[in-house]
Design a protein around this motif. Structure first.
Motif, PDB file in Angstrom:
ATOM      1  N   THR A 105      -7.407   7.639  -8.317  1.00 53.67           N
ATOM      2  CA  THR A 105      -6.431   8.157  -7.364  1.00 53.67           C
ATOM      3  C   THR A 105      -6.050   9.580  -7.773  1.00 53.67           C
ATOM      4  O   THR A 105      -6.275  10.002  -8.911  1.00 53.67           O
ATOM      5  N   HIS A 138      -3.527   4.224 -12.603  1.00 53.33           N
ATOM      6  CA  HIS A 138      -3.890   3.317 -11.518  1.00 53.33           C
ATOM      7  C   HIS A 138      -5.282   2.768 -11.794  1.00 53.33           C
ATOM      8  O   HIS A 138      -6.098   3.454 -12.408  1.00 53.33           O
ATOM      9  N   ARG A 163      -1.636  10.928  -1.191  1.00 58.09           N
ATOM     10  CA  ARG A 163      -0.952   9.848  -1.920  1.00 58.09           C
ATOM     11  C   ARG A 163      -0.881   8.577  -1.068  1.00 58.09           C
ATOM     12  O   ARG A 163      -1.054   7.469  -1.574  1.00 58.09           O
ATOM     13  N   ALA A 164      -0.649   8.739   0.245  1.00 58.93           N
ATOM     14  CA  ALA A 164      -0.618   7.576   1.135  1.00 58.93           C
ATOM     15  C   ALA A 164      -1.994   6.920   1.227  1.00 58.93           C
ATOM     16  O   ALA A 164      -2.102   5.686   1.244  1.00 58.93           O
ATOM     17  N   ASP A 180      -4.259   6.928  -1.089  1.00 58.06           N
ATOM     18  CA  ASP A 180      -4.432   6.210  -2.354  1.00 58.06           C
ATOM     19  C   ASP A 180      -3.635   4.905  -2.357  1.00 58.06           C
ATOM     20  O   ASP A 180      -4.121   3.866  -2.807  1.00 58.06           O
ATOM     21  N   ARG A 181      -2.397   4.945  -1.857  1.00 54.80           N
ATOM     22  CA  ARG A 181      -1.565   3.737  -1.794  1.00 54.80           C
ATOM     23  C   ARG A 181      -2.252   2.674  -0.933  1.00 54.80           C
ATOM     24  O   ARG A 181      -2.302   1.495  -1.293  1.00 54.80           O
ATOM     25  N   TYR A 182      -2.803   3.099   0.207  1.00 64.39           N
ATOM     26  CA  TYR A 182      -3.506   2.162   1.073  1.00 64.39           C
ATOM     27  C   TYR A 182      -4.719   1.562   0.354  1.00 64.39           C
ATOM     28  O   TYR A 182      -4.974   0.355   0.449  1.00 64.39           O
ATOM     29  N   GLN A 215      -3.282  -0.963  -2.212  1.00 63.57           N
ATOM     30  CA  GLN A 215      -2.498  -2.120  -1.754  1.00 63.57           C
ATOM     31  C   GLN A 215      -2.945  -2.713  -0.427  1.00 63.57           C
ATOM     32  O   GLN A 215      -2.478  -3.782  -0.054  1.00 63.57           O
ATOM     33  N   GLY A 233       0.254   0.752   3.998  1.00 69.14           N
ATOM     34  CA  GLY A 233       0.975   1.978   3.680  1.00 69.14           C
ATOM     35  C   GLY A 233       0.155   3.245   3.798  1.00 69.14           C
ATOM     36  O   GLY A 233       0.279   4.135   2.990  1.00 69.14           O
TER      37      GLY A 233
END
Length: 155
Positions: A90, A100, A141-142, A144-146, A149, A152
């Motif tokens: 990430t 991460h 960043r969003a 990467d979050r998606y 997880q 998001g």
């Protein structure tokens, strides 16, 4: 509600979600056209395109230019490798902000497809105004979050 695992198949979307995706595809079509032109230029140097329902995009693999990795333009993903199943770090991990696990590149790029579908022709100027390709960019960043997880994808 069961937690969605990244990469796991989902049930078919409702007609409302499908309608929104069609409208998003139309809205981002100017960006997709740029991606198609870049992908076709890459085909002259060995790139190969195929539709990926999983990524909701036309993926050009073995795209011959760039430092490696992938870039999304509308509903087109240009990728220098053989497929999008490879794992990558990430942006926050690379910047030393946290640790991460590696994420699937295709999941990260799919988040950008969704972002393009919302912002359409405004995506590129907004993305660049937010910092471009960097850890400071909330769109990265969003994504990467998606990829981490399975939810998001919006900043």
């Amino acid at each position: 509600m069961a937690r969605q695992v990244p990469g796991q198949l989902r049930p078919a979307p409702s007609w409302g979600v499908t309608a929104l995706q069609v409208l998003g595809a139309i809205w981002t079509s100017p960006n997709t056209l740029i991606g198609l032109l870049a992908g076709m230029a890459g085909m002259a140097a060995g790139a190969r395109g195929r539709w990926s329902g999983r990524e909701r995009a036309l993926v050009f693999r073995h795209w011959p230019w760039g430092p490696g990795g992938a870039i999304t333009l509308g509903m087109v993903i240009l990728h220098t490798g053989p497929d999008l199943d490879g794992l990558c770090l990430t942006y926050e991990h690379r910047a030393g902000r946290c640790e991460h696990p590696r994420v699937r590149l295709g999941d990260h790029e799919r988040a950008h497809v969704y972002q393009y579908m919302v912002l359409g022709p405004l995506f590129l100027p907004v993305y660049l105004a937010c910092g471009g390709v960097s850890v400071r960019n909330p769109f990265e960043r969003a994504a990467d979050r998606y990829a981490l997880q399975g939810r998001g994808w919006w900043p």
